[in-house]
Scaffold this motif. Structure first.
Motif, PDB file in Angstrom:
ATOM      1  N   ASP A 133       6.869  -8.976   1.581  1.00 30.81           N
ATOM      2  CA  ASP A 133       6.049  -7.896   2.147  1.00 30.81           C
ATOM      3  C   ASP A 133       4.721  -7.773   1.407  1.00 30.81           C
ATOM      4  OD1 ASP A 133       7.950  -7.352   4.015  1.00 30.81           O
ATOM      5  OD2 ASP A 133       8.742  -5.555   3.028  1.00 30.81           O
ATOM      6  N   ALA A 134       4.789  -7.910   0.075  1.00 30.85           N
ATOM      7  CA  ALA A 134       3.574  -7.804  -0.720  1.00 30.85           C
ATOM      8  C   ALA A 134       2.619  -8.957  -0.406  1.00 30.85           C
ATOM      9  CB  ALA A 134       3.917  -7.794  -2.209  1.00 30.85           C
ATOM     10  N   THR A 153       1.045  -8.295   2.972  1.00 26.11           N
ATOM     11  CA  THR A 153       0.086  -7.197   2.927  1.00 26.11           C
ATOM     12  C   THR A 153      -1.217  -7.596   2.254  1.00 26.11           C
ATOM     13  OG1 THR A 153       1.921  -5.609   2.820  1.00 26.11           O
ATOM     14  CG2 THR A 153      -0.249  -4.815   2.180  1.00 26.11           C
ATOM     15  N   LEU A 154      -1.110  -8.234   1.092  1.00 23.36           N
ATOM     16  CA  LEU A 154      -2.311  -8.566   0.325  1.00 23.36           C
ATOM     17  C   LEU A 154      -3.038  -9.811   0.827  1.00 23.36           C
ATOM     18  CD1 LEU A 154      -1.165  -7.724  -3.328  1.00 23.36           C
ATOM     19  CD2 LEU A 154      -2.592  -6.371  -1.787  1.00 23.36           C
ATOM     20  N   SER A 186      -3.432 -10.048   4.223  1.00 25.84           N
ATOM     21  CA  SER A 186      -3.724  -9.620   5.592  1.00 25.84           C
ATOM     22  C   SER A 186      -5.148  -9.999   5.986  1.00 25.84           C
ATOM     23  CB  SER A 186      -3.548  -8.101   5.690  1.00 25.84           C
ATOM     24  OG  SER A 186      -4.056  -7.611   6.916  1.00 25.84           O
ATOM     25  N   TRP A 231     -10.080  -9.505  -2.883  1.00 26.45           N
ATOM     26  CA  TRP A 231      -8.706  -9.545  -2.363  1.00 26.45           C
ATOM     27  C   TRP A 231      -8.388 -10.822  -1.606  1.00 26.45           C
ATOM     28  CZ3 TRP A 231      -5.784  -6.204  -4.621  1.00 26.45           C
ATOM     29  CH2 TRP A 231      -6.368  -5.042  -5.138  1.00 26.45           C
ATOM     30  N   THR A 288      -0.707 -10.908  -5.417  1.00 25.43           N
ATOM     31  CA  THR A 288       0.718 -10.561  -5.338  1.00 25.43           C
ATOM     32  C   THR A 288       1.478 -11.085  -6.549  1.00 25.43           C
ATOM     33  OG1 THR A 288       0.604 -10.692  -2.924  1.00 25.43           O
ATOM     34  CG2 THR A 288       2.790 -10.707  -3.919  1.00 25.43           C
ATOM     35  N   LEU A 308      -3.359  -1.027   2.840  1.00 23.49           N
ATOM     36  CA  LEU A 308      -2.803  -2.348   2.565  1.00 23.49           C
ATOM     37  C   LEU A 308      -2.850  -2.671   1.074  1.00 23.49           C
ATOM     38  CD1 LEU A 308      -4.369  -4.354   5.535  1.00 23.49           C
ATOM     39  CD2 LEU A 308      -1.946  -3.803   5.228  1.00 23.49           C
ATOM     40  N   GLU A 359      -0.252  -0.357  -0.843  1.00 21.42           N
ATOM     41  CA  GLU A 359       1.121  -0.782  -0.541  1.00 21.42           C
ATOM     42  C   GLU A 359       1.424  -2.141  -1.153  1.00 21.42           C
ATOM     43  OE1 GLU A 359       3.883  -1.787   3.378  1.00 21.42           O
ATOM     44  OE2 GLU A 359       2.086  -0.543   3.592  1.00 21.42           O
ATOM     45  N   GLY A 360       0.475  -3.076  -1.065  1.00 17.08           N
ATOM     46  CA  GLY A 360       0.689  -4.415  -1.621  1.00 17.08           C
ATOM     47  C   GLY A 360       0.859  -4.393  -3.126  1.00 17.08           C
ATOM     48  N   ASN A 396       4.274  -2.750  -3.996  1.00 15.09           N
ATOM     49  CA  ASN A 396       5.389  -3.637  -3.643  1.00 15.09           C
ATOM     50  C   ASN A 396       5.504  -4.815  -4.598  1.00 15.09           C
ATOM     51  OD1 ASN A 396       6.828  -2.530  -1.519  1.00 15.09           O
ATOM     52  ND2 ASN A 396       5.418  -3.289   0.038  1.00 15.09           N
ATOM     53  N   SER A 397       4.373  -5.426  -4.937  1.00 15.64           N
ATOM     54  CA  SER A 397       4.423  -6.577  -5.838  1.00 15.64           C
ATOM     55  C   SER A 397       4.848  -6.151  -7.238  1.00 15.64           C
ATOM     56  CB  SER A 397       3.064  -7.284  -5.876  1.00 15.64           C
ATOM     57  OG  SER A 397       2.028  -6.386  -6.247  1.00 15.64           O
TER      58      SER A 397
END
Length: 370
Positions: free
Chosen positions: A112-113, A116-117, A119, A128, A134, A310, A313-314, A317-318
């Motif tokens: 997921d990370a 997201t990262l 994207s 980014w 991540t 994003l 969240e990234g 999550n990471s």
């Protein structure tokens, strides 16, 4: 001394969790336009909103109950003689829990990370789209866990050893006084008694050292779990897509149950006081439902595809994946699987490996829906 260190660790991770919660809640509200053409959830209408709200409210109750049962089972099991931490079956339970935690980091959070990262919304943003953040944040979080683990344990052991050394010196001086005023036979008895006292003190020191390490492990582990639980809850609560919410409701209920078992096993082995145990269990049980409630509250202004959302969240999550992977491999699996008790029992070793695979397998299957 012991309680002071535990309280310091507790305050630290609660402060970090609160900070993460503030970031997740307020970051989406910051104006940040996304330049990619990604379709958001299906268009909002009154009927769809009311149906999705009903399922989101149901998910709060379902996930709360599942999480509470999962984290409580290992805690209640320690009241049963066969399931206490010193027995073989507990190694099997911990191996299953470690598999769940490991799969959560590798299968649920890390992909997921990455998604997201990397994207398209972030490809045009510097830096980014030009650096593998991540893996970087997962690595930093793992190193951070190592630092907390080693420094906290080292500080405690040095302080405790200093106190124990002072006590031993006082005992030796008292023993010398007894020897000077006693016969040789009496002196012999005192010598043996003092040696026995020193041996008992050394054993108690080892037990206390192990307890404080288990407490640090359980607190850092809960930190990683709580951070990603907030993200899961906010994402589910902010969604208006009923077709996506239905499978998530079931999958996340099982997710919380298995993850609660993993955390509950570590809390059980840490031997916290009843109040501390209850606080940690309640905090785990309420975090995801609270995140869902926050998501419902901000659902009208929340944009899951905005650049700031994003990024936040990234990163979380990471970082969470790095924490969970480190804790599962280093603090749980390596410690238990290299334990002489397990190394000298081939049957227990095989059973623990099977239990580990079952835990990882069950949590991996959940990734199909959540």
């Amino acid at each position: 001394m012991n309680n002071h260190n535990v309280q310091v660790c507790s305050y630290c991770y609660k402060a970090v969790v609160l900070t993460c919660l503030v970031i997740v809640v307020f970051a989406p509200g910051i104006s940040g336009e996304c330049t990619c053409n990604i379709k958001v959830d299906q268009p909002r209408n009154t009927k769809n909103s009311s149906v999705s709200l009903r399922y989101r409210l149901i998910s709060i109750v379902s996930i709360l109950i599942a999480g509470a049962i999962g984290v409580s089972l290992p805690l209640l099991a320690r009241k049963i003689e066969a399931l206490r931490p010193e027995n073989d079956i507990f190694f099997m339970i911990k191996a299953f829990a470690a598999g769940v935690i490991l799969a959560t980091g590798f299968i649920h959070l890390l992909p997921d990370a990455f998604q997201t990262l990397t994207s398209p919304c972030l490809q045009g943003m510097n830096p980014w789209g030009k650096f593998p953040f991540t893996g970087f944040f997962a690595m930093v979080a793992s190193i951070g866990c190592l630092m907390i683990d080693t420094f906290a344990t080292s500080i405690y052991q040095k302080r405790h050893f200093h106190i124990a050394k002072q006590v031993n010196i006082a005992d030796e001086e008292a023993a010398r006084d007894d020897i000077q005023h006693s016969h040789s036979h009496t002196s012999h008895v005192h010598g043996h008694a003092h040696g026995a006292t020193y041996s008992i003190g050394f054993d108690q020191e080892l037990i206390l050292s192990e307890n404080i390490r288990n407490r640090i492990i359980s607190q850092v582990l809960e930190l990683g779990i709580l951070v990603h639980s907030i993200i899961i809850g906010v994402s589910l609560g902010a969604s208006q897509n009923t077709q996506m919410i239905k499978p998530l409701l079931v999958a996340l209920s099982f997710h919380q149950f298995f993850e609660g078992m993993g955390l509950g096993g570590c809390i059980s082995q840490a031997k916290f006081k009843s109040v501390s145990t209850a606080i940690m269990a309640v905090l785990f049980s309420l975090t995801t439902p609270a995140g869902i409630g926050i998501g419902i509250g901000i659902s009208r202004v929340y944009n899951a595809h905005s650049s700031i959302s994003l990024i936040v969240e990234g990163i979380l999550n990471s970082a969470s994946s790095g924490i969970l992977i480190y804790m599962a491999l280093v603090d749980i699996l390596a410690s238990d699987f290299m334990n002489p008790k397990m190394q000298n029992n081939v049957r227990l070793l095989c059973g623990a490996h099977i239990s580990l695979l079952l835990g990882a397998g069950c949590m991996s299957v959940m990734a199909k829906w959540a």
